[in-house]
Design a protein around this motif. Structure first.
Motif, PDB file in Angstrom:
ATOM      1  N   GLU A 102       0.822  -1.217   0.000  1.00  0.00           N
ATOM      2  CA  GLU A 102       0.000   0.000   0.000  1.00  0.00           C
ATOM      3  C   GLU A 102       0.854   1.265   0.000  1.00  0.00           C
ATOM      4  O   GLU A 102       0.457   2.282  -0.557  1.00  0.00           O
ATOM      5  CB  GLU A 102      -0.992   0.006   1.169  1.00  0.00           C
ATOM      6  N   GLU A 103       2.045   1.184   0.590  1.00  0.00           N
ATOM      7  CA  GLU A 103       2.901   2.365   0.583  1.00  0.00           C
ATOM      8  C   GLU A 103       3.463   2.617  -0.800  1.00  0.00           C
ATOM      9  O   GLU A 103       3.700   3.760  -1.196  1.00  0.00           O
ATOM     10  CB  GLU A 103       4.022   2.213   1.610  1.00  0.00           C
ATOM     11  N   VAL A 123       1.837   1.914  -3.598  1.00  0.00           N
ATOM     12  CA  VAL A 123       0.742   2.482  -4.395  1.00  0.00           C
ATOM     13  C   VAL A 123       0.575   3.971  -4.050  1.00  0.00           C
ATOM     14  O   VAL A 123       0.232   4.783  -4.893  1.00  0.00           O
ATOM     15  CB  VAL A 123      -0.566   1.700  -4.159  1.00  0.00           C
ATOM     16  N   ALA A 124       0.868   4.316  -2.796  1.00  0.00           N
ATOM     17  CA  ALA A 124       0.712   5.707  -2.353  1.00  0.00           C
ATOM     18  C   ALA A 124       1.799   6.623  -2.912  1.00  0.00           C
ATOM     19  O   ALA A 124       1.663   7.840  -2.884  1.00  0.00           O
ATOM     20  CB  ALA A 124       0.732   5.772  -0.825  1.00  0.00           C
ATOM     21  N   ILE A 151      -5.310  10.376  -0.233  1.00  0.00           N
ATOM     22  CA  ILE A 151      -4.375   9.339  -0.708  1.00  0.00           C
ATOM     23  C   ILE A 151      -4.866   7.975  -0.255  1.00  0.00           C
ATOM     24  O   ILE A 151      -4.953   7.034  -1.036  1.00  0.00           O
ATOM     25  CB  ILE A 151      -2.948   9.562  -0.161  1.00  0.00           C
ATOM     26  N   ARG A 152      -5.223   7.901   1.044  1.00  0.00           N
ATOM     27  CA  ARG A 152      -5.727   6.641   1.604  1.00  0.00           C
ATOM     28  C   ARG A 152      -6.878   6.093   0.744  1.00  0.00           C
ATOM     29  O   ARG A 152      -6.922   4.931   0.388  1.00  0.00           O
ATOM     30  CB  ARG A 152      -6.187   6.926   3.034  1.00  0.00           C
ATOM     31  N   VAL A 166      -5.654   4.958  -2.718  1.00  0.00           N
ATOM     32  CA  VAL A 166      -4.875   3.718  -2.642  1.00  0.00           C
ATOM     33  C   VAL A 166      -5.819   2.525  -2.516  1.00  0.00           C
ATOM     34  O   VAL A 166      -5.677   1.523  -3.226  1.00  0.00           O
ATOM     35  CB  VAL A 166      -3.886   3.774  -1.461  1.00  0.00           C
ATOM     36  N   GLY A 210      -0.360   1.469  -8.742  1.00  0.00           N
ATOM     37  CA  GLY A 210       0.441   2.650  -8.427  1.00  0.00           C
ATOM     38  C   GLY A 210       0.184   3.777  -9.416  1.00  0.00           C
ATOM     39  O   GLY A 210       0.218   4.950  -9.063  1.00  0.00           O
ATOM     40  N   MET A 218      -2.820   7.687  -9.251  1.00  0.00           N
ATOM     41  CA  MET A 218      -2.600   9.071  -9.673  1.00  0.00           C
ATOM     42  C   MET A 218      -3.784   9.591 -10.481  1.00  0.00           C
ATOM     43  O   MET A 218      -3.784  10.731 -10.915  1.00  0.00           O
ATOM     44  CB  MET A 218      -1.323   9.188 -10.519  1.00  0.00           C
TER      45      MET A 218
END
Lengths: 296, 275
Positions: free
Chosen positions: A115-116, A118-119, A132-133, A136, A168, A172
């Motif tokens: 998950e980090e 993808v963030a 963002i959360r 994601v 990822g 965006m």
């Protein structure tokens, strides 16, 4: 549904537009340059699923990187949503609109937790943390990897890693995804997973997809196929139009989908069969009457 | 597999220590390490040891893991212990005459030796608590935030944290790659196990060179992928996971402060045992 079209120059109907693009790689020594694109013009419309075909060295990967300003044209212009890729100040704006997924899934993941990773994209864009959360979670659900959000990427399969890479990009919220041979390093199952995912994103979220590949069978499901050879566009059209030109493709050492190949050879052997067969199902349907006839 | 060892530093859990903000953990660890050196008498030392035992128990990590982490320094501790034993001042406790010189152990030497040993062990244990209870991502994240003031001095804080994140991410990938290359070279008849020390070092070359080359290729790919995802340095960047100090962190800070004050009091009130 996706970001609204900017009312730029107005006359362009295409979302992405390459106008007579040439590109040369500069060789390290001397002033010798190697031109890999010799004046390519093409347009890609919003929501379209385009397959860009060609064998190694045809310039298809170079063309892909023109669309998000990773490479800049040596001559000609590339416009994305009306934005000129040569404008240094628009780089981030262009890359936010057009995401590029690369071939090797291992080398494009940045963080050690799914998950980090993808963030990473939205973090770079300065999106607010709660948003963002949300993005994601949505992106991970869109590629069906939500259950793996706390896993370490290196423990996942190639197909799963590639789907994380796609998530990822999705996070965006781009208008378009360009995938540069995303299945080249995957096993058949991983390949199916990735293809199924990008087709679904195109269908359900209306994301424009440009799929660069040298597997002809992957191109069958596209709206449009563009075949490149030696830095030029060889032919383009619907998969049916393109793959009916078997002689042309063969003359440039390109394959056609396996079902098309089979029908083509049978026809060459004098069996009357229809044109434009692309999939296994169509192939079966075409062959069935012939089989029944010979039985009787 | 080799791969499992490297990231095995962190023991996931939900203990009080796990739940502390990583920034608080780093600060408290630093404070404890400083106060190990403030404690110059046995009263202070006993307090520090009690505190440490409490933290170790609270962390919920098996004590055997802590003992394992001490193994690495046991030789150094033994060495300095013996050396200190014979080089202290004060009253002689034991002596032995040899032709030419006299070996003597003094009470000053004994306390010096004990202090140094306990200090080294404490250093290791406190930092083990930090790495055992904090995930690598949390650690880099906390470090980035704590070092932020250094930006004034033109320290590239964000870049350092990014490098740490990427390094951690690629440790398992590169280990896997090393495994592959070793097998590939073995399949080509490379002999990695036999021979003397120099021979073995030499036999590593055909492994290191391909590893280097592929690392550069990976770095190039990764840089491209990061650019594709709009990476443009730390400026204007946000974080999905915000760190929050909670009441628990405040409580930990207060307890630790009281404790350190007690150690400081001991240091001032009682004579130093250390010479």
């Amino acid at each position: 549904m996706m970001g609204s079209l900017k009312d730029g120059t107005g006359y362009m109907k295409d979302y992405m537009n390459a106008e007579n693009v040439t590109f040369s790689y500069e060789a390290q020594e001397e002033e010798e340059t190697v031109e890999v694109l010799h004046g390519v013009s093409l347009g890609i419309q919003k929501g379209e699923f385009v397959a860009l075909l060609g064998h190694n060295g045809s310039g298809k990967s170079t063309m892909a990187k023109q669309f998000n300003a990773m490479l800049l044209p040596s001559g000609g212009k590339v416009y994305v949503d009306g934005l000129d890729t040569l404008d240094e100040d628009l780089k981030i704006e262009i890359r936010r609109r057009v995401g590029l997924v690369l071939q090797n899934p291992d080398n494009q993941l940045v963080a050690s937790i799914v998950e980090e990773d993808v963030a990473f994209g939205p973090e770079n864009l300065g999106v607010a943390p709660p948003e963002i959360r949300k993005r994601v979670d949505e992106a991970l659900k869109a590629v069906e990897m939500y259950d793996y959000r706390l896993h370490a990427p290196y423990k996942l399969s190639g197909g799963q890693k590639q789907r994380i890479a796609i998530a990822g990009i999705i996070a965006m919220q781009p208008d378009c995804i360009v995938l540069d041979e995303p299945t080249a390093m995957l096993d058949p199952r991983g390949r199916d997973e990735v293809l199924e995912t990008i087709h679904r994103l195109n269908r359900e979220k209306g994301i424009t997809v440009v799929l660069i590949t040298h597997y002809m069978d992957e191109a069958v499901g596209a709206d449009r196929v563009i075949v490149m050879d030696d830095g030029r566009i060889l032919t383009q059209g619907t998969p049916r139009e393109v793959f009916s030109q078997v002689e042309l493709l063969k003359a440039h050492q390109l394959d056609v989908p396996q079902a098309t190949e089979l029908i083509y050879r049978l026809k060459a052997a004098g069996i009357p069969l229809p044109d434009g067969v692309l999939t296994i199902e169509e192939c079966v349907a075409a062959l069935e009457p012939q089989m029944n006839r010979t039985e009787r | 597999m080799v791969r499992d060892i490297t990231l095995g530093q962190y023991f996931p859990g939900n203990s009080l220590i796990h739940r502390l903000d990583p920034r608080m953990k780093i600060l408290l660890t630093l404070a404890f390490i400083v106060f190990i050196f403030v404690a110059t008498n046995f009263q202070g030392l006993a307090l520090m040891l009690a505190m440490m035992l409490l933290v170790l128990l609270l962390s919920g990590v098996p004590l055997s893991q802590y003992l394992k982490s001490l193994k690495a320094v046991i030789f150094i501790v033994a060495f300095t212990f013996v050396l200190n034993l014979f080089y202290g001042g004060g009253d002689t406790v034991w002596s032995q005459h040899f032709p030419g010189f006299t070996m003597r152990i003094t009470n000053g030497g004994i306390s010096n030796a004990v202090f140094v040993a306990v200090r080294i062990f404490s250093l290791i244990l406190f930092s083990s608590v930090l790495t055992f209870t904090t995930s690598p991502t949390q650690l880099t994240d906390a470090l980035e935030r704590l070092m932020k003031p250094l930006k004034v001095l033109h320290v590239k804080v964000h870049e350092i944290a990014m490098m740490m994140t990427i390094a951690l991410r690629f440790v398992p990938t590169l280990l896997e790659e090393t495994d592959k290359i070793m097998n590939a070279q073995k399949a080509r008849g490379a002999d990695l196990e036999s021979g003397g020390f120099m021979q073995r070092i030499k036999s590593l070359i055909p492994i290191l060179i391909p590893l280097f080359v592929s690392s550069f290729r990976r770095a190039y790919d990764l840089a491209m992928a990061m650019e594709c995802r709009c990476y443009h340095g730390g400026e204007g960047r946000t974080k999905m996971k915000q760190l929050h100090m909670s009441g628990l962190d405040a409580a930990a800070a207060v307890c630790s402060a009281l404790f350190c004050a007690a150690v400081l009091y001991c240091a001032l009130r009682f004579p130093a045992a250390l010479r």
